[in-house]
Enzyme design. Sequence first.
Site, short mmCIF file in Angstrom:
data_model
loop_
_atom_site.label_atom_id
_atom_site.label_comp_id
_atom_site.label_asym_id
_atom_site.label_seq_id
_atom_site.Cartn_x
_atom_site.Cartn_y
_atom_site.Cartn_z
CG ASP A 25 -9.39 -6.86 -25.97
OD1 ASP A 25 -9.53 -8.01 -26.45
OD2 ASP A 25 -10.14 -6.39 -25.09
CE LYS A 86 -10.65 -13.94 -28.66
NZ LYS A 86 -10.67 -12.85 -27.67
CD GLU A 184 -8.96 -12.34 -24.31
OE1 GLU A 184 -9.85 -12.81 -23.57
OE2 GLU A 184 -9.03 -12.38 -25.55
CG ASP A 206 -13.51 -10.86 -20.03
OD1 ASP A 206 -14.50 -10.18 -20.40
OD2 ASP A 206 -12.51 -11.03 -20.75
#
Lengths: 620, 171
Positions: A25, A86, A184, A206
Amino acid sequence: MALLQIAEPGQSAEPHQRKIGIGIDLGTTNSLVSTVLSGKADCIANEDGEFLLPSVVQYLAEQTVVGSRAVNAAQNDAINTIVSVKRFVGRSVQDVTKQWTALPYNFKYAQGNPVFITAQGEKNPIEVSADILKTLRVRAEQTLKDEITGAVITVPAYFDDAQRQGTKDAAQLAGLTVLRLLNEPTAAAIAYGLDKQQDGTIAVFDLGGGTFDVSILKLDKGVFEVKSTAGDTALGGDDFDYAIVQYVTEKLNLDVSLEKQHHRALMNAAKKAKETLSNKNETQLNIELPDGRHELTLSREVLETLISEAVNRTIQTCKRALQDADMTIDDIQQVVMVGGSTRVPLVRQEVEAFFQVPPLTNIDPDKVVAIGAGIQADILVGNKPDSDMLLLDVLPLSLGIETMGGLVEKIIPRNTTIPVARAQEFTTFKDGQTAMMVHVLQGERELVEHCRSLAKFDLTGMPPLVAGAAHIRVTFQVDADGLLSVTAMEKSTGVQAHIEVKPSYGLDESEILNMLSSSMQFAKEDMQARMLKEQQVDAKRVLESLYSALKADGDDLLDADERAVIDANLAELVVLTEKDNIDDIKQQIEKVDALSQAFANRRMDKAIKLALAGQSVDNI
Amino acid sequence: MNYFSLFDIAQQYQLDLDSLAQRYRVLQRLTHPDKHASASDQEKRMYMQKNAQINDGFRVLSDMVARGEHLLELRGVELPSEQETIGDIEFLMEQMELRESLASASNLAEVQSLIDSISESITTYIEHISKLLANNTDSDNHSAGLELSKLKFLKKIAAEAKARAQKETIQ
């Protein structure tokens, strides 16, 4: 000579032959790595017992620091310490600075990829991501004391081609074989075994440290379709901490112009209080400041009033996601909680109140995405040959090309099951035209400027014909990772037009090779040894799979001459594999590949025919 | 590419969708790249291409319009041009009326009744197309092509009406 052990397809591998697949992840704030051991997937900790690796990299002149030690440096050496990389992958500097003002980095303003100028020289986001991935790879190798066969890496569902390609490039740079890029939310659903049901609609909520995403997934006979995603790239648990800090500052009448280190102490105390209040109704904050020790009692009730506005924003986003998916609350059967901030009781309550189902929370919300990736990796390396599980994914965003007037013509619409190939025909508009430019875009909007530019390429070497006579068939192929490749052919003459894809973001193969070889980690001889080993492993894999294929179908599908040629070349490959000439091995693998292509095709067709024949019998 | 042979089913317009879906799953399990994650690059490419064909075949065969057009293509029948389709004034008028009714519908019940009448009309079209394609004569194949493009229009309006109904429900 027992060169290789061959397992029949379907036969389970011996325990010592178990291959290691890892799930990663790669998060904005934290990253994790997981694997399946004795049938159970779990995350791998570092030597201090920590599972979370902060996604922070500090570039000192002589050294690269990744993780918690780099976090501490971020305060005093911000320029060399890259956080939240990211957000930069597959993006231009302009894209990122539009949203995040006052970034503490020195950028080199180049086309495409942003470049950070650090004490160690220029670093692009792919290299920074690779350093995070490398740390996780090494952690897994050292803990498992084994070589890693491949990795499944998760990406946000809304990642476009450039961002996915960037992630894959980073993995390659980190010395990982990518088995699959996995969305994800899909990974989270796998961790809870939701893929084993036939149908259903799932919401994945999330809430991380600094980002919030909600995705609506639809599972239909094993096909996971991401119906919609909505989110807020600047909302997360950090906002809860700020709210507490603000409250404490007011209550205790603290000097707001605190020094950095004291502000940090305040933030840490707030974070700790927030975490304690997930299990207790009251907690005591103790803060050491230059003017003495401050104490304050904080109740869960007060915390909930402080964060209610932020929590409410997440619920509003859920509404938007439902609307985008054309669904109502009644359609949602399960809700999966992801991200550390979903431990906060108010978040759970509000999510349950909104969706009217109790959310799934029994897997650690920090680990759940990595665990799902680990489960998928274990299957993909072949440890569960009897597994019926098959995960079908869809294209997240439509692919199209630029047409007259700056409009985008969609060639493959979003939510098409991948892999997929679609062809489109183009023609010339001038007599004798031998080249044309194709601009590939991704997105749902109609204008070129509102979509993401993926690549511009030139079709050259077309036969000079009168205008409109040449028919160029351009085929867009999207693989199981959602990555695009393009080929083109002039139809009337059969001339294969040459395509030069210039990726707007990401790296081309030669750039990756350059970075690999210039990487300080590998001395030149190491590089050679590594490449030789890779070729030998490749050769063994080719031999292994062809021996078993020949054993099964060689007599049936090859005539004596074909068989003899293949056998002779396999024997040659065995000989070359034991020597150390990289190019020879490589060339021989290519030769064997070419010679066995027809055989491979016949085997595939035979298997398909057999399986479908079984179907017909079943149906009668 | 003949998608009927790819799925090993009879080359005709009428087909059993459940059986098609079952065959699709069998083919997926054999060819999906995840089932060949550790194969050679060459094999991976081969399976990926086959899998892409299977995905496309399933999409085409599952869809009443695309399936009919695919069947006509296999029979070497040229599909009607856009001008030819638009030439049918009566059909055009019907289309415009449907669109106006949808635009002026003020509640869910009205939208729903419109959806019902469009689906009825779609069923009639499909039955007619089935007959034409089963006859398989030059003139019937040509008519089937025209009817298929009308069916395409109808399905588009049906989708718009359904989206509208969904919106009304959410509100």
